[in-house]
Design a protein around this motif. Structure first.
Motif, PDB file in Angstrom:
ATOM      1  N   ASP A 145      77.744  41.145  23.786  1.00 51.80           N
ATOM      2  CA  ASP A 145      76.530  40.388  24.070  1.00 51.80           C
ATOM      3  C   ASP A 145      76.607  39.857  25.496  1.00 51.80           C
ATOM      4  O   ASP A 145      77.618  40.008  26.178  1.00 51.80           O
ATOM      5  N   MET A 146      75.551  39.193  25.935  1.00 49.08           N
ATOM      6  CA  MET A 146      75.510  38.642  27.282  1.00 49.08           C
ATOM      7  C   MET A 146      76.372  37.378  27.375  1.00 49.08           C
ATOM      8  O   MET A 146      76.693  36.752  26.362  1.00 49.08           O
ATOM      9  N   ASP A 147      76.744  37.031  28.584  1.00 46.65           N
ATOM     10  CA  ASP A 147      77.454  35.780  28.885  1.00 46.65           C
ATOM     11  C   ASP A 147      78.829  35.715  28.226  1.00 46.65           C
ATOM     12  O   ASP A 147      79.291  34.653  27.811  1.00 46.65           O
ATOM     13  N   GLY A 148      79.479  36.857  28.139  1.00 42.36           N
ATOM     14  CA  GLY A 148      80.840  36.895  27.607  1.00 42.36           C
ATOM     15  C   GLY A 148      81.841  37.220  28.688  1.00 42.36           C
ATOM     16  O   GLY A 148      81.499  37.384  29.858  1.00 42.36           O
ATOM     17  N   GLN A 149      83.099  37.320  28.300  1.00 43.14           N
ATOM     18  CA  GLN A 149      84.127  37.677  29.272  1.00 43.14           C
ATOM     19  C   GLN A 149      84.052  39.175  29.560  1.00 43.14           C
ATOM     20  O   GLN A 149      83.542  39.956  28.752  1.00 43.14           O
ATOM     21  N   PRO A 150      84.535  39.620  30.736  1.00 45.30           N
ATOM     22  CA  PRO A 150      84.447  41.037  31.103  1.00 45.30           C
ATOM     23  C   PRO A 150      85.135  41.941  30.078  1.00 45.30           C
ATOM     24  O   PRO A 150      86.242  41.656  29.638  1.00 45.30           O
ATOM     25  N   TRP A 151      84.457  43.009  29.709  1.00 42.45           N
ATOM     26  CA  TRP A 151      84.991  43.920  28.685  1.00 42.45           C
ATOM     27  C   TRP A 151      86.309  44.537  29.113  1.00 42.45           C
ATOM     28  O   TRP A 151      87.194  44.774  28.299  1.00 42.45           O
ATOM     29  N   CYS A 152      86.477  44.771  30.414  1.00 37.53           N
ATOM     30  CA  CYS A 152      87.673  45.461  30.892  1.00 37.53           C
ATOM     31  C   CYS A 152      88.856  44.519  31.079  1.00 37.53           C
ATOM     32  O   CYS A 152      89.958  44.964  31.394  1.00 37.53           O
ATOM     33  N   LYS A 153      88.642  43.218  30.890  1.00 34.42           N
ATOM     34  CA  LYS A 153      89.739  42.250  30.995  1.00 34.42           C
ATOM     35  C   LYS A 153      90.031  41.608  29.634  1.00 34.42           C
ATOM     36  O   LYS A 153      90.645  40.556  29.554  1.00 34.42           O
ATOM     37  N   THR A 154      89.570  42.268  28.583  1.00 30.89           N
ATOM     38  CA  THR A 154      89.755  41.760  27.227  1.00 30.89           C
ATOM     39  C   THR A 154      90.834  42.566  26.517  1.00 30.89           C
ATOM     40  O   THR A 154      90.873  43.797  26.636  1.00 30.89           O
ATOM     41  N   ASP A 155      91.706  41.886  25.799  1.00 32.50           N
ATOM     42  CA  ASP A 155      92.788  42.546  25.069  1.00 32.50           C
ATOM     43  C   ASP A 155      92.282  42.979  23.687  1.00 32.50           C
ATOM     44  O   ASP A 155      91.999  42.150  22.833  1.00 32.50           O
ATOM     45  N   PHE A 156      92.168  44.295  23.489  1.00 30.80           N
ATOM     46  CA  PHE A 156      91.715  44.852  22.216  1.00 30.80           C
ATOM     47  C   PHE A 156      92.859  45.505  21.442  1.00 30.80           C
ATOM     48  O   PHE A 156      92.629  46.283  20.522  1.00 30.80           O
ATOM     49  N   SER A 157      94.092  45.217  21.809  1.00 27.67           N
ATOM     50  CA  SER A 157      95.221  46.001  21.310  1.00 27.67           C
ATOM     51  C   SER A 157      95.548  45.779  19.835  1.00 27.67           C
ATOM     52  O   SER A 157      96.187  46.612  19.204  1.00 27.67           O
ATOM     53  N   GLY A 158      95.145  44.655  19.264  1.00 25.59           N
ATOM     54  CA  GLY A 158      95.434  44.393  17.851  1.00 25.59           C
ATOM     55  C   GLY A 158      94.366  44.955  16.936  1.00 25.59           C
ATOM     56  O   GLY A 158      93.535  45.781  17.339  1.00 25.59           O
TER      57      GLY A 158
END
Length: 251
Positions: free
Chosen positions: A182-195
């Motif tokens: 959604d809008m106004d979130g943290q950058p997708w490429c700096k988010t940890d999705f590893s779990g």
């Protein structure tokens, strides 16, 4: 007797045919009733649907005429899914059988069949274990979804749930993080999705609903440099899905 000539295998038309279909216990997407048709066997169909918690929609008779290619639908059409649904537990068991942390896609009130089909196709290509959709106010596994998925639906597990927020809460208890696109979130490429993770993709116009968004753990956004402020749901979802896949592959 109702004519059974239909435009595609997802439509069952005519009052008697729909009554027998409901009796059979086969899973239905919904039953469409021509607006104003509330007499005789139509009332019986409505009562049967309510008893079995099948979604009923009142639509213009001309829409039914178009859907059925001029066949005699008698004001009643049932939509059956192009593919059988899985349960959420079956999706999680599939992830466990592969020795992988769950990677899920949650769709919140998607209305466009082509969007859902495209999401299924990308999810399968990215290695997602399954997709969760709400039973109401979301397109189901209809003919157009199957076609848009280009065969991916045959390999992708899709669960349909009555209460999306409750399902999300249960996923959180299983240590699966919920990421809202959604809008106004943290950058997708700096988010940890590893779990263990579930990506939530919202409605084409309204985005992710308030309660669904509040239930998520993290909101992630894509940068928008042009004049428009949003992307197509399947396009935005696809970009983030591939970032999740990249991280899970350690690339």
């Amino acid at each position: 007797m109702a004519r059974e000539e239909i435009r595609n295998d997802n439509l069952i038309i005519g009052r008697n045919a729909v009554i027998e279909l409901i009796k059979s216990g086969r899973e239905l997407e919904n039953v469409l009733i021509a607006r104003g048709e509330h007499e005789g066997s139509v009332n019986k169909i409505i009562a049967m649907c309510r008893e079995k918690r099948i979604v009923i929609k009142e639509v213009d008779r001309r829409k039914l005429d178009l859907m059925c290619g001029g066949a005699n639908h008698q004001g009643v059409v049932a939509n059956v899914p192009s593919h059988s649904y899985s349960s959420v537990d079956e999706i999680l068991e599939y992830a466990e059988s592969k020795g992988e942390k769950p990677f899920l896609i949650i769709c919140d009130e998607l209305e466009d069949s082509h969007n859902l089909g495209a999401i299924i196709r990308t999810a399968e290509a990215c290695g997602a274990h399954g997709i969760i959709i709400p039973k109401r106010r979301n397109v189901g596994l209809n003919f157009a979804v199957a076609k848009a998925s280009c065969g991916a639906l045959e390999y992708m597990r899709v669960a349909r749930v009555t209460n999306l927020v409750s399902t999300m809460e249960e996923l959180k208890k299983k240590n699966i993080w919920l990421y809202c696109a959604d809008m106004d979130g943290q950058p997708w490429c700096k988010t940890d999705f590893s779990g263990g993770c579930a990506l939530v993709i919202g409605n084409e116009g309204k985005g992710v609903g308030r309660l669904v968004k509040e239930t998520c753990d993290v909101t992630v956004s894509l940068p928008m440099r042009g004049e428009i402020n949003s992307l197509n749901a399947s396009v935005a979802g696809g970009i983030i899905m591939y970032e999740i896949a990249r991280q899970r592959l350690g690339l």
